[in-house]
Design an enzyme around this catalytic site. Structure first.
Site, PDB file in Angstrom:
ATOM      1  N   CYS A  60       5.401   1.254  -3.005  1.00  0.00           N
ATOM      2  CA  CYS A  60       4.690   1.947  -4.087  1.00  0.00           C
ATOM      3  C   CYS A  60       5.750   2.698  -5.131  1.00  0.00           C
ATOM      4  O   CYS A  60       6.063   3.682  -4.909  1.00  0.00           O
ATOM      5  CB  CYS A  60       3.712   3.018  -3.519  1.00  0.00           C
ATOM      6  SG  CYS A  60       2.967   3.970  -4.550  1.00  0.00           S
ATOM      7  N   CYS A 101       4.445   6.089  -6.202  1.00  0.00           N
ATOM      8  CA  CYS A 101       4.892   7.076  -5.104  1.00  0.00           C
ATOM      9  C   CYS A 101       6.660   7.749  -5.053  1.00  0.00           C
ATOM     10  O   CYS A 101       6.496   8.635  -4.818  1.00  0.00           O
ATOM     11  CB  CYS A 101       4.435   6.551  -4.083  1.00  0.00           C
ATOM     12  SG  CYS A 101       2.743   6.111  -3.664  1.00  0.00           S
ATOM     13  N   ASP A 102       7.125   6.778  -5.120  1.00  0.00           N
ATOM     14  CA  ASP A 102       8.494   6.713  -4.700  1.00  0.00           C
ATOM     15  C   ASP A 102       9.619   6.657  -5.646  1.00  0.00           C
ATOM     16  O   ASP A 102      10.858   6.833  -5.677  1.00  0.00           O
ATOM     17  CB  ASP A 102       8.821   5.884  -3.360  1.00  0.00           C
ATOM     18  CG  ASP A 102       7.745   5.951  -2.309  1.00  0.00           C
ATOM     19  OD1 ASP A 102       7.662   7.314  -2.241  1.00  0.00           O
ATOM     20  OD2 ASP A 102       7.540   5.220  -1.519  1.00  0.00           O
TER      21      ASP A 102
END
Length: 330
Positions: A147, A150-151
């Site tokens: 992701c 997300c990261d």
């Protein structure tokens, strides 16, 4: 923190108002709302994957209300505790079959128990497709991610790679150039599956370099990813390259195996719902989270979807109760 319903020997389980299958952000948010509506929901949280994909995530920085970030497992524990505070019961077992037609739905668990409810919320999520490498699991959350949204922030001024050749891989690669100095795209063929416009955006990005006819054979490092071994899919030769992170974007699969043949699915393989609602093709059955969402797959959108499902279930039950009262009066 795991708490489950104690076994009840030779005792039938009562017909519940709501059973929620799944314990990610969608499942627990649905439980919070249903419990606050005094529907006393039962959450079937799985024996192995309780808490969903966030249990495999380290720091979550994009969930509202946590300005300093929060560890994925901590976030899910807090959601569980909040749901239980209002009266949710949680069972850590796996659903092996469901019977969703009719006024009373049946959910059978791996331990043989069968629970019944007037409504069911399916929040089983989706699973990222993986490369199948042992080292992939070893470095999950420590340089290996599925992701970018997300990261990506954690890879400022780093060198990273994206595996994949579809629209999602191109989107992830372009997004990651906001943070990383260099982004390699590793694709096992010499042409992409992505749409022309997504391909062109990646080709035009000076930070992106394509590695054609290549696949990841190994991921290595110490406490963090430090590099990969790549294999040429044409001649079989292997080389190594230094990397700070690896993003895998080869697709994901909604967990719909329980409802095949019972609920309508979309062309994407997700559970079909009515517009922006959570209503499925069967009355009294609702779906929320990644199992209905082929695009966004974020914790916050899953949580919002869980809210919708709980409210839809509450309205369904209220309408059913009103109908029963009218029929009784007549």
């Amino acid at each position: 923190m795991r708490r489950s319903i104690p076994p009840r020997e030779n005792e039938e389980f009562p017909v519940r108002q709501v059973i929620i299958i799944g314990s990610g952000p969608a499942g627990y948010t649905a439980a919070i709302y249903a419990a606050r509506a005094q529907l006393e929901p039962l959450v079937i949280a799985s024996s192995v994957q309780a808490g969903g994909e966030l249990m495999n995530t380290t720091e979550v920085e994009n969930f509202p209300g946590f300005p300093e970030g929060v560890m994925g497992p901590d976030l899910m524990t807090k959601m569980q505790e909040q749901a239980e505070r209002f009266g949710t019961e949680v069972v850590f077992d796996d659903v092996v079959s469901v019977e969703l037609a009719g006024d009373v739905k049946k959910v059978t668990l791996g331990n043989g128990d069968t629970h019944e409810a007037r409504t069911v919320i399916v929040a089983t999520g989706s699973a990222y497709r993986k490369l199948g490498l042992e080292s992939e699991e070893q470095f999950s959350g420590f340089g290996v991610s599925w992701c970018a949204t997300c990261d990506g922030f954690f890879f400022r001024e780093k060198t990273i790679a994206v595996v994949g050749g579809g629209d999602s891989a191109m989107e992830e690669a372009n997004f990651l150039t906001r943070f990383a100095d260099k982004v390699y795209v590793i694709h096992r063929k010499d042409t992409l599956r992505a749409s022309k416009i997504m391909q062109q955006r990646a080709f035009d990005n000076p930070k992106i370099e394509f590695l054609w006819n290549k696949e990841v054979a190994q991921i290595f490092g110490d406490q963090q990813v430090r590099g990969i071994t790549i294999k040429d899919t044409v001649d079989g030769t292997e080389t190594t390259m230094d990397l700070d992170g690896l993003f895998i974007a080869i697709g994901n699969d909604p967990r719909t195996h329980l409802v095949h043949g019972q609920l309508d699915l979309t062309d994407d393989g997700t559970i079909a719902v009515d517009g922006r609602s959570s209503r499925t093709s069967l009355p009294g059955v609702f779906a929320a989270g990644d199992v209905v969402d082929p695009h966004y797959r974020q914790a916050v959108t899953a949580a919002a979807s869980g809210t919708v499902a709980a409210l839809d279930a509450e309205h369904f039950l209220a309408a059913a109760n009103d109908g029963e009262l009218i029929a009784a009066a007549v």
